[in-house]
Design a protein around this motif. Sequence first.
Motif, PDB file in Angstrom:
ATOM      1  N   SER A 208       0.811  -1.211   0.000  1.00  0.00           N
ATOM      2  CA  SER A 208       0.000   0.000   0.000  1.00  0.00           C
ATOM      3  C   SER A 208       0.850   1.269   0.000  1.00  0.00           C
ATOM      4  N   TYR A 209       2.177   1.125   0.058  1.00  0.00           N
ATOM      5  CA  TYR A 209       3.069   2.278   0.025  1.00  0.00           C
ATOM      6  C   TYR A 209       4.047   2.115  -1.125  1.00  0.00           C
ATOM      7  N   PRO A 210       4.508   3.220  -1.736  1.00  0.00           N
ATOM      8  CA  PRO A 210       5.454   3.116  -2.856  1.00  0.00           C
ATOM      9  C   PRO A 210       6.760   2.447  -2.429  1.00  0.00           C
ATOM     10  N   TYR A 211       7.408   1.795  -3.385  1.00  0.00           N
ATOM     11  CA  TYR A 211       8.684   1.148  -3.088  1.00  0.00           C
ATOM     12  C   TYR A 211       9.608   1.316  -4.287  1.00  0.00           C
ATOM     13  N   ILE A 212      10.887   1.434  -3.989  1.00  0.00           N
ATOM     14  CA  ILE A 212      11.889   1.686  -5.039  1.00  0.00           C
ATOM     15  C   ILE A 212      13.036   0.711  -4.836  1.00  0.00           C
ATOM     16  N   LYS A 213      13.572   0.212  -5.948  1.00  0.00           N
ATOM     17  CA  LYS A 213      14.680  -0.736  -5.829  1.00  0.00           C
ATOM     18  C   LYS A 213      15.995   0.013  -5.650  1.00  0.00           C
ATOM     19  N   ASN A 214      16.786  -0.460  -4.684  1.00  0.00           N
ATOM     20  CA  ASN A 214      18.135   0.058  -4.485  1.00  0.00           C
ATOM     21  C   ASN A 214      19.065  -0.923  -5.198  1.00  0.00           C
ATOM     22  N   LYS A 215      19.661  -0.473  -6.329  1.00  0.00           N
ATOM     23  CA  LYS A 215      20.412  -1.423  -7.176  1.00  0.00           C
ATOM     24  C   LYS A 215      21.678  -1.902  -6.513  1.00  0.00           C
ATOM     25  N   ILE A 216      22.203  -1.128  -5.555  1.00  0.00           N
ATOM     26  CA  ILE A 216      23.472  -1.502  -4.914  1.00  0.00           C
ATOM     27  C   ILE A 216      23.243  -2.657  -3.945  1.00  0.00           C
ATOM     28  N   THR A 217      22.226  -2.488  -3.080  1.00  0.00           N
ATOM     29  CA  THR A 217      22.001  -3.506  -2.058  1.00  0.00           C
ATOM     30  C   THR A 217      21.000  -4.572  -2.495  1.00  0.00           C
ATOM     31  N   ASN A 218      20.367  -4.377  -3.659  1.00  0.00           N
ATOM     32  CA  ASN A 218      19.330  -5.296  -4.163  1.00  0.00           C
ATOM     33  C   ASN A 218      18.109  -5.375  -3.253  1.00  0.00           C
ATOM     34  N   GLU A 219      17.935  -4.359  -2.401  1.00  0.00           N
ATOM     35  CA  GLU A 219      16.766  -4.314  -1.521  1.00  0.00           C
ATOM     36  C   GLU A 219      15.804  -3.240  -2.009  1.00  0.00           C
ATOM     37  N   PHE A 220      14.594  -3.300  -1.489  1.00  0.00           N
ATOM     38  CA  PHE A 220      13.592  -2.307  -1.870  1.00  0.00           C
ATOM     39  C   PHE A 220      13.316  -1.383  -0.687  1.00  0.00           C
ATOM     40  N   VAL A 221      13.326  -0.090  -0.975  1.00  0.00           N
ATOM     41  CA  VAL A 221      13.147   0.923   0.063  1.00  0.00           C
ATOM     42  C   VAL A 221      11.735   1.486  -0.031  1.00  0.00           C
ATOM     43  N   GLN A 222      11.120   1.787   1.142  1.00  0.00           N
ATOM     44  CA  GLN A 222       9.788   2.406   1.158  1.00  0.00           C
ATOM     45  C   GLN A 222       9.943   3.825   1.706  1.00  0.00           C
ATOM     46  N   PRO A 223      10.167   4.809   0.832  1.00  0.00           N
ATOM     47  CA  PRO A 223      10.515   6.152   1.335  1.00  0.00           C
ATOM     48  C   PRO A 223       9.387   6.852   2.093  1.00  0.00           C
ATOM     49  N   THR A 224       8.142   6.794   1.562  1.00  0.00           N
ATOM     50  CA  THR A 224       7.053   7.527   2.227  1.00  0.00           C
ATOM     51  C   THR A 224       6.724   6.901   3.576  1.00  0.00           C
ATOM     52  N   LEU A 225       6.815   5.574   3.653  1.00  0.00           N
ATOM     53  CA  LEU A 225       6.520   4.898   4.926  1.00  0.00           C
ATOM     54  C   LEU A 225       7.577   5.227   5.975  1.00  0.00           C
ATOM     55  N   SER A 226       8.853   5.283   5.529  1.00  0.00           N
ATOM     56  CA  SER A 226       9.934   5.631   6.471  1.00  0.00           C
ATOM     57  C   SER A 226       9.737   7.042   7.001  1.00  0.00           C
ATOM     58  N   ALA A 227       9.377   7.963   6.093  1.00  0.00           N
ATOM     59  CA  ALA A 227       9.171   9.361   6.512  1.00  0.00           C
ATOM     60  C   ALA A 227       8.003   9.458   7.494  1.00  0.00           C
ATOM     61  N   GLU A 228       6.928   8.674   7.224  1.00  0.00           N
ATOM     62  CA  GLU A 228       5.749   8.711   8.102  1.00  0.00           C
ATOM     63  C   GLU A 228       6.108   8.195   9.490  1.00  0.00           C
ATOM     64  N   LEU A 229       6.910   7.114   9.519  1.00  0.00           N
ATOM     65  CA  LEU A 229       7.308   6.533  10.813  1.00  0.00           C
ATOM     66  C   LEU A 229       8.183   7.512  11.591  1.00  0.00           C
ATOM     67  N   LEU A 230       9.120   8.168  10.886  1.00  0.00           N
ATOM     68  CA  LEU A 230       9.994   9.157  11.542  1.00  0.00           C
ATOM     69  C   LEU A 230       9.158  10.298  12.130  1.00  0.00           C
ATOM     70  N   LYS A 231       8.146  10.723  11.384  1.00  0.00           N
ATOM     71  CA  LYS A 231       7.275  11.830  11.831  1.00  0.00           C
ATOM     72  C   LYS A 231       6.527  11.445  13.098  1.00  0.00           C
ATOM     73  N   GLN A 232       6.021  10.200  13.123  1.00  0.00           N
ATOM     74  CA  GLN A 232       5.273   9.738  14.296  1.00  0.00           C
ATOM     75  C   GLN A 232       6.194   9.661  15.517  1.00  0.00           C
ATOM     76  N   ILE A 233       7.400   9.092  15.315  1.00  0.00           N
ATOM     77  CA  ILE A 233       8.333   8.924  16.443  1.00  0.00           C
ATOM     78  C   ILE A 233       8.739  10.293  16.974  1.00  0.00           C
ATOM     79  N   LYS A 234       8.965  11.246  16.077  1.00  0.00           N
ATOM     80  CA  LYS A 234       9.367  12.588  16.496  1.00  0.00           C
ATOM     81  C   LYS A 234       8.245  13.255  17.276  1.00  0.00           C
ATOM     82  N   ALA A 235       6.987  13.089  16.828  1.00  0.00           N
ATOM     83  CA  ALA A 235       5.857  13.744  17.492  1.00  0.00           C
ATOM     84  C   ALA A 235       5.650  13.183  18.896  1.00  0.00           C
ATOM     85  N   VAL A 236       5.896  11.874  19.063  1.00  0.00           N
ATOM     86  CA  VAL A 236       5.626  11.248  20.358  1.00  0.00           C
ATOM     87  C   VAL A 236       6.788  11.444  21.336  1.00  0.00           C
ATOM     88  N   ASN A 237       8.018  11.272  20.836  1.00  0.00           N
ATOM     89  CA  ASN A 237       9.190  11.268  21.724  1.00  0.00           C
ATOM     90  C   ASN A 237      10.024  12.530  21.617  1.00  0.00           C
TER      91      ASN A 237
END
Lengths: 445, 125
Positions: A208-237
């Motif tokens: 349900s969230y966008p994902y992009i392939k990182n060609k170096i590590t062969n893993e897929f990154v979820q940028p919007t989800l990471s940003a959302e999680l960082l925002k939540q952690i910052k707001a709470v803590n």
Amino acid sequence: MAFRHFYFKTLNKQISLNHYIQPSLLSTCLIVQKRTGTAKPKIKKSAAKTQKNKGFLKKNLLKKSVNEDVEPTLSTSFTKNKELYLPPPVVVLEEMLPEVYVEENIGKIYRFPPEIIPKFEIFKFPPILEQEFSPLPYPSLAIRQSSIQLTKLIENASQKSSAETRIILSGEMGVGKSALLLQTVNYALCKPWIVIYIPFAIKFVNSSYPYIKNKITNEFVQPTLSAELLKQIKAVNGKLLQDITLTRDYKLNKHIIKSNSPVIGLMDIGIKDISCAFQAFEIFLDEIGKNVNYPILLAVDVVNAFYTSTEYTDVDDTYLDPDRLSLPRTILDYFAGKRDFTYGAVIGALSLCHKPYISKPLNIALGLSTPSPWKQYPQNILNYAVGLQRFDVPNYSQTEAKGVLDYYCDGSSILQQSRDKLFQKTFIATNGNPRKLYLSCWKGL
Amino acid sequence: MVLHLLGVNLPENKIVRVALTYFYGIGHKTAQRICSKLSIHKTCKLHELSESQIQQISMELSNMKIETDLKREVINNIMHHRSIGTYKGKRHAMGYPVRGQRTKTNARTARRLNGRWIRKEGFST
């Protein structure tokens, strides 16, 4: 055909019509008859407008006074017409502070402190518990024997590495695993600890969230989800994170952040520039893991979603395993003990409600099911399930069930039967299963 | 709002996987394969795509045989059968079923659809 009502003016027309009408039908009085019809010209009403009635059911929206310590006069979810429906009786509950987790309080109901509720509104409650909180005046849970045991484990973990306290809550469906995790998160927030709470891990893996392939590590990154999680952690803590500083310089894309600057600056970079959000999240976890002032709690509900294949697809249209997605893989590293916080704990709660996400490898690793000799289980997932402690959550005991039923009866205008009979009937029928007890009270057996 | 891509109007509010099936020659399988190749998640809508992603999609689609190219290939195949005088060609020309179905009853679709290209082009052997 009505030829009776002729206008006096249209006499000429009438004479022509007389050719077609038999003389016996006509009477002479008709010809000179004046207009006497019932149709009258419409009289326009005066400008005074009639007041609109408010209707059978009116919405009674009360503003939530979250920051004020005010006793509620009406349930916030009570929206029915006061003249026709009785409001539920008000039950005064004490706050669920860390001091409350004591043997004498087993079976008593406590509400979440008003300072903590905005933090839960940022993280959000698990979807099933949110529905269960709706008929009650405010979110509240009962203190159970297992909550006291779990908080003792957490208390011991505050002076140990998180690799030594990796707990998975298990049990039947509806036994209270998510609720127990919520109580633990509340305990840690009151303490205070730095808390990272994921109420619904399925949204990380259900495409349900966008994902992009990182060609170096062969893993897929979820940028919007990471940003959302960082925002939540910052707001709470936010307040606690201001005291933590970076140990060295970091470079994220075009941004450079120097050592000894607060960790919040790093989070701001990740939130604003989505392309480096995941990188910022990984560095953030490393940095707060090194701090000694505040222990860290990583709590994940429906953790079995991280141990099954995801709904994301690879370039060749095959389903991805969770270790190919960077964000779940990072969280799994903490569950596996490959990375740890200096002081803290990692807790996950299983969920049997979502059948596609029930993980056979995780159940085997926890001893909940036996492996079949004919099947091969994915080794990469089993590697992340090594060394996990299982914490079984039982059904309600009699004292706990009685306390909860008393609260339901006190807080509702529906349940007015004798409490002993109701308790016997529901406890025997449901065997003390918390969700079944809740449903039997609010929806009937 | 509507997105124009390779001669087809795609409604912007649709999920990408579903919107790609609006092309003649693309069904659900090929649409899923295209989305996986370009790392587009399952709940992505057309208005969420960036310009570069839309260009990648149009490049992918232009490498495939869709729309008019595919229709022309189908018509050419039928005409080829007719021109070399095969049984299949004759059945197409007569508007009867080609694949050995019964004609005593029930050949409705064949009567409606078969041979329309032959009649259109005024083909005769």
